[in-house]
Design a protein around this motif. Structure first.
Motif, PDB file in Angstrom:
ATOM      1  N   LEU A  79       0.178   5.575   1.944  1.00 36.60           N
ATOM      2  CA  LEU A  79       0.891   6.737   2.476  1.00 36.60           C
ATOM      3  C   LEU A  79       2.371   6.477   2.239  1.00 36.60           C
ATOM      4  N   GLN A 116       6.193   7.930   2.819  1.00 31.01           N
ATOM      5  CA  GLN A 116       7.053   8.903   3.510  1.00 31.01           C
ATOM      6  C   GLN A 116       8.399   8.949   2.809  1.00 31.01           C
ATOM      7  N   LYS A 142      12.403  10.761   2.437  1.00 35.93           N
ATOM      8  CA  LYS A 142      13.433  11.513   3.161  1.00 35.93           C
ATOM      9  C   LYS A 142      13.152  13.006   3.001  1.00 35.93           C
ATOM     10  N   ASN A 183      11.294  14.813   4.879  1.00 39.48           N
ATOM     11  CA  ASN A 183       9.991  15.164   5.443  1.00 39.48           C
ATOM     12  C   ASN A 183       8.880  15.404   4.431  1.00 39.48           C
ATOM     13  N   LYS A 184       8.977  14.787   3.245  1.00 40.68           N
ATOM     14  CA  LYS A 184       7.895  14.871   2.273  1.00 40.68           C
ATOM     15  C   LYS A 184       6.989  13.662   2.438  1.00 40.68           C
ATOM     16  N   GLN A 185       5.680  13.852   2.350  1.00 40.15           N
ATOM     17  CA  GLN A 185       4.709  12.761   2.397  1.00 40.15           C
ATOM     18  C   GLN A 185       3.789  12.826   1.194  1.00 40.15           C
ATOM     19  N   GLU A 205       0.626  15.670  -2.372  1.00 40.54           N
ATOM     20  CA  GLU A 205       1.781  15.919  -1.513  1.00 40.54           C
ATOM     21  C   GLU A 205       1.255  16.560  -0.228  1.00 40.54           C
ATOM     22  N   ASP A 250      14.569   5.475  -4.356  1.00 41.35           N
ATOM     23  CA  ASP A 250      15.756   5.881  -3.603  1.00 41.35           C
ATOM     24  C   ASP A 250      15.458   6.832  -2.449  1.00 41.35           C
ATOM     25  N   THR A 251      14.389   7.600  -2.575  1.00 41.05           N
ATOM     26  CA  THR A 251      14.116   8.615  -1.551  1.00 41.05           C
ATOM     27  C   THR A 251      13.022   8.172  -0.566  1.00 41.05           C
ATOM     28  N   ILE A 252      12.539   6.943  -0.728  1.00 38.64           N
ATOM     29  CA  ILE A 252      11.419   6.469   0.095  1.00 38.64           C
ATOM     30  C   ILE A 252      11.895   5.890   1.422  1.00 38.64           C
ATOM     31  N   ILE A 253      11.247   6.273   2.508  1.00 38.44           N
ATOM     32  CA  ILE A 253      11.496   5.690   3.827  1.00 38.44           C
ATOM     33  C   ILE A 253      10.504   4.570   4.104  1.00 38.44           C
ATOM     34  N   TYR A 254       9.203   4.850   3.964  1.00 39.13           N
ATOM     35  CA  TYR A 254       8.233   3.776   4.146  1.00 39.13           C
ATOM     36  C   TYR A 254       6.998   3.965   3.265  1.00 39.13           C
ATOM     37  N   VAL A 255       6.290   2.851   3.042  1.00 31.77           N
ATOM     38  CA  VAL A 255       5.027   2.833   2.309  1.00 31.77           C
ATOM     39  C   VAL A 255       4.031   2.080   3.183  1.00 31.77           C
ATOM     40  N   THR A 279       3.305  -1.870   7.395  1.00 35.62           N
ATOM     41  CA  THR A 279       4.195  -0.879   6.787  1.00 35.62           C
ATOM     42  C   THR A 279       5.393  -1.552   6.139  1.00 35.62           C
ATOM     43  N   PHE A 280       5.709  -1.080   4.925  1.00 42.62           N
ATOM     44  CA  PHE A 280       6.924  -1.484   4.225  1.00 42.62           C
ATOM     45  C   PHE A 280       8.001  -0.455   4.544  1.00 42.62           C
ATOM     46  N   LEU A 281       9.119  -0.901   5.152  1.00 42.63           N
ATOM     47  CA  LEU A 281      10.241  -0.008   5.484  1.00 42.63           C
ATOM     48  C   LEU A 281      11.405  -0.310   4.552  1.00 42.63           C
ATOM     49  N   ARG A 282      11.908   0.701   3.828  1.00 44.13           N
ATOM     50  CA  ARG A 282      13.070   0.458   2.944  1.00 44.13           C
ATOM     51  C   ARG A 282      14.342   0.263   3.779  1.00 44.13           C
ATOM     52  N   THR A 322      17.360   2.986   4.843  1.00 40.26           N
ATOM     53  CA  THR A 322      17.360   4.030   5.872  1.00 40.26           C
ATOM     54  C   THR A 322      17.500   3.447   7.286  1.00 40.26           C
TER      55      THR A 322
END
Lengths: 83, 83, 83, 83, 83, 83, 83
Positions: free
Chosen positions: A21, A23, A25, A27-29, A50, A68-73, C63-66, C69
């Protein structure tokens, strides 16, 4: 269930071939099978979907995601079951 | 159907000469034939079309897209059919 | 209760295996056990919970957090008791 | 009509002396003759016109555009005819 | 009252062990004892308090603050008395 | 009327001692005599005037402008006459 | 009245020990005596005052300002008299 994680990228390495999964920036998943990643956290997912509010918005197949636009994986095995 | 993808840029390399869907920050979408890319994910597309809500907003021909504003790049063969 | 902190990353090193509170830009909060970090402040948390207004919004497991952010990381032993 | 494009900057090199359409973040558009560029995608345009909704808002003559704010650059021969 | 300040980081060095006021982007303020800093202006504060409109919003204890979101750091001895 | 411009910074070099119009992000405009610049596009202007909607908002004299916030720099001889 | 300014940082060097006006992103203004600066435009000001609409909002004494949020720095002798 996971191999040893010494550095953050080890989790991505352990997740290759598995559903994750992602997430972004704004609010796109995305949900998809992790195919590849690099140190910029650029990812390639396969069977990418998406998502919005838990529903599939668009099916994208193979997709290159810029780190660059990723918050978490998060490996989907843990993330998706509990939502 | 795809060559081996070891690193994320391999997907871009495999997509040269093919139609790709490029999602930018700020809700801009482009469809075009991938001509070239570099490690900054700067792209050149040919027959570029700027899309909005699934409709063509503007035809741009050959276009240089700065990598900095890109969220994802997806080969159109998989991305566009399923929308 | 803490080992000597000479440089900021020493606090993260001391917090490995402990629960931390992570505040992201855009008002997202995560609580989880710190597994790994790197100099970009990329983190791996285990038993990760996404929080909103003090309530659990989603359970994410590993979870991987970048780092990009992240606003702050605080060991939960001090941060969570006093909220 | 274009020389071979191996890397994205080749398109900018091919466009020297020609009219280009430059889209910036924040909905600003410029049209002008491409005089020079560098690897940061800093550009110099001549006979620069700031556009808004297809109309000229301001004439700027020679202008230095910082690459950081650029979304795309498209040779005007293809971009402008089809708008 | 302060040691010589040749470079900006000298002020942070002089402030170690003292209470500082840290203003972040997005209108967040923290007060705490400066424990450590690095060249990215990553900070560790102790006895950290998140403030809003001059009142304590949350007590965070030891906290790692990423330099990227910091606007200013001011020794509390001068900053707080005069508010 | 201008010396040869091979690279974008050549335009800034040609503009030293002349009046330039500087557009910043966030809709700020400055007019002043270009005194100095560097590769980060940091500028020093003299007789700097902050403009808003074509009117002078503030007179700033000598001013250091950080390159990071600059959108474009245009020699005033061409930019200002045609507004 | 000023020493020769070859590069933008020369103006900051000439302004050491003098009062400067510092404009930050997000409409924050600071006035204070410039004590130190570095190549990232990190500054230390003394007798720092946070200003809003020409009035003092807060007195901060010695303050470390991160360069990243700075728009301009102007010696107060020229900037403040003419406001």
């Amino acid at each position: 269930m996971v191999k040893t994680i010494e550095r953050p990228l080890d989790l991505l390495n352990n997740s290759k071939g598995k559903e994750v999964l992602v997430q972004l920036k704004g609010n796109k998943q995305f949900v998809g099978t992790l195919v590849a990643f690099d140190i910029h956290i650029n990812l390639v997912l396969d069977n990418t979907k998406e998502m919005q509010n838990g529903e599939m918005k668009k099916s994208l197949g193979l997709t290159f995601l810029r780190g660059d636009t990723i918050i978490y994986v998060s490996p989907a095995s843990t993330a998706l079951q509990k939502e």
